[in-house]
Enzyme design. Structure first.
Site, mmCIF file in Angstrom:
data_model
loop_
_atom_site.group_PDB
_atom_site.id
_atom_site.type_symbol
_atom_site.label_atom_id
_atom_site.label_comp_id
_atom_site.label_asym_id
_atom_site.label_seq_id
_atom_site.Cartn_x
_atom_site.Cartn_y
_atom_site.Cartn_z
ATOM 1 N N GLU A 169 0.757 -1.379 0.246
ATOM 2 C CA GLU A 169 0.024 -0.100 0.164
ATOM 3 C C GLU A 169 0.751 1.278 -0.037
ATOM 4 O O GLU A 169 0.304 2.320 0.826
ATOM 5 C CB GLU A 169 -0.929 0.015 1.142
ATOM 6 C CG GLU A 169 -1.882 -1.257 1.018
ATOM 7 C CD GLU A 169 -2.557 -1.574 2.357
ATOM 8 O OE1 GLU A 169 -2.787 -0.642 3.272
ATOM 9 O OE2 GLU A 169 -3.468 -2.442 2.456
ATOM 10 N N GLU A 277 -6.231 -10.615 -1.133
ATOM 11 C CA GLU A 277 -7.167 -10.338 0.054
ATOM 12 C C GLU A 277 -8.636 -10.047 -0.280
ATOM 13 O O GLU A 277 -9.195 -9.188 -0.046
ATOM 14 C CB GLU A 277 -6.814 -9.085 0.671
ATOM 15 C CG GLU A 277 -5.016 -9.008 0.951
ATOM 16 C CD GLU A 277 -4.729 -7.743 1.799
ATOM 17 O OE1 GLU A 277 -5.764 -7.085 2.252
ATOM 18 O OE2 GLU A 277 -3.657 -7.569 1.948
#
Ligand code: 9MR
Length: 375
Positions: A169, A277
């Site tokens: 991220e 995810e």
């Protein structure tokens, strides 16, 4: 035996006989369905990609959850316990206990294990960026700490972890910027820290596959920023193998077109792709946490269930069509009994984003995902 234990044993028995081998919960009036109803996720996708799940040590201790993991999945990821905060709480102390439980479970049951995550601006230990006086450290000290952290963690699990999310991220949420400039890594070292992270990871375990992992990775407004970051890494010669598309999606997005164009773009860079995810929320994506609104906790209505089925069917159809570029699909949490989405972005708004329900039984959507040949 205590009654609660008896109930548990019975449930376990039904789960094993029923869900895993197909006698209990399928649409049993339909003889066509019966024939393939015993198929598990990992069997259904064995010619496509490994199917994984994010786990916590408490999942592994619970006999029912453990049985479900072993029956259905061929790969696991530690949801939290291998992140820098939990695993490296003090500069000279690592906390291996819980991460070892996950690694030992994978070793004992011959499951693939994805490592998550080495360098991330969240869930890091507070000491990481400060010296003894509490001042911000220099770039060289940061690199020394990153290197030592990456080497120590990767070395311990070299035998069992085949792929690592090296950087997580790092892209900005603002459409005007590529990099997340508020990250302490960026503030100390600029974007070079990403290259260093991949270099240290390659030194530590030349065999491991190394990924950049991010959310909203197929959202049109973010795809190009992730692409710039990946191009920077490739241009700098960073040893990156792939991109992790997290897949925190909803019944409203992404569309098939958004998904396929992101897959085309990332694979055109020569990168391997994993869905790392996956969950399909009943609610639209929101970044910022906020309180529950009145009437918002609507539960898992039949209409939401239909939308979720349609969305899972659509994305899995794309995944299957892209089996040459997708090398893994991992769900984020095991069942609707617990999801991180019960707390985020709205605390206490129960969500139902997975394929197994709150008592670990396969949902209707499960059957749609495994019985794709029956259309
Ligand atoms: O599921 C994780 C949750 O238990 C933690 O509280 C949270 C902390 O930020 O991290 C969650 O996992 C995140 C993952 O590590 C990176 N991508 C987003 C996931 C959901 O927030």
């Amino acid at each position: 035996m205590k009654p609660t234990n008896l109930v548990k044993q019975l449930l376990l028995f039904t789960l094993i006989l029923g869900c895993f081998f197909g006698v209990c919960s399928c649409e049993t009036n339909n003889p066509k369905q019966d024939k393939t109803a015993f198929v598990t996720l990992k069997q259904a996708y064995q010619d496509y990609f490994p199917i994984g799940v994010a786990v916590s040590p408490s999942n592994l201790k619970d006999s029912l959850e453990r049985a479900l993991i072993l029956a259905q999945f061929s790969s696991i990821t530690a949801e939290n316990v291998m992140k820098a905060g939990p695993i490296h709480p003090e500069i000279d102390r690592y906390n291996w206990e819980q991460a070892d439980q996950v690694a030992n479970f994978a070793r004992a049951h011959n499951l693939k294990l994805r490592g998550h995550a080495l360098i991330w601006h969240q869930q890091y230990p507070t000491w990481f960026f400060k010296d003894q006086q509490g001042n911000q450290i220099s770039k060289d000290t940061l690199y020394a700490r990153m290197r030592s952290h990456i080497h120590t963690v990767m070395n311990r699990y070299k035998d069992v972890i085949y792929a690592w999310d090296v950087v997580n991220e790092a892209v900005s949420d603002s459409v005007h910027k590529t990099y997340r400039e508020s990250s302490p890594f960026y503030q100390i070292a600029g974007k070079e820290y990403l290259v260093k992270a991949f270099e240290f990871a390659k030194e530590a375990d030349p065999e491991a596959l190394l990924y950049y992992n991010d959310y909203n990775a197929v959202q049109p407004s973010k795809v190009n920023r992730i692409e710039s970051l990946l191009e920077d890494l490739l241009q700098a010669g960073a040893p990156i193998d792939g991109v992790g598309i997290q897949g925190h999606w909803s019944i409203y997005e992404p569309s098939k077109e958004e998904l396929t164009s992101a897959l085309d773009l990332y694979s055109s860079l020569g990168l391997d792709i994993q869905i790392t995810e996956l969950d399909i929320s009943l609610y639209r994506w929101e970044k910022h946490q906020r309180p529950l609104r009145e009437g918002e906790n609507q539960g898992f209505t039949a209409s939401l269930e239909q939308k979720q089925i349609a969305q899972y069917e659509s994305i899995f159809e794309v995944f299957r069509n892209y089996k040459e570029v997708i090398t893994g699909v991992t769900f984020w949490n095991l069942s609707d009994r617990y999801s991180w989405l019960d707390h985020y972005p709205v605390e206490g708004r129960k969500n139902y984003p997975l394929l197994f329900d709150t008592i670990l039984q396969p949902k209707k959507v499960y059957h749609k995902v495994v019985n794709f040949n029956q259309k």
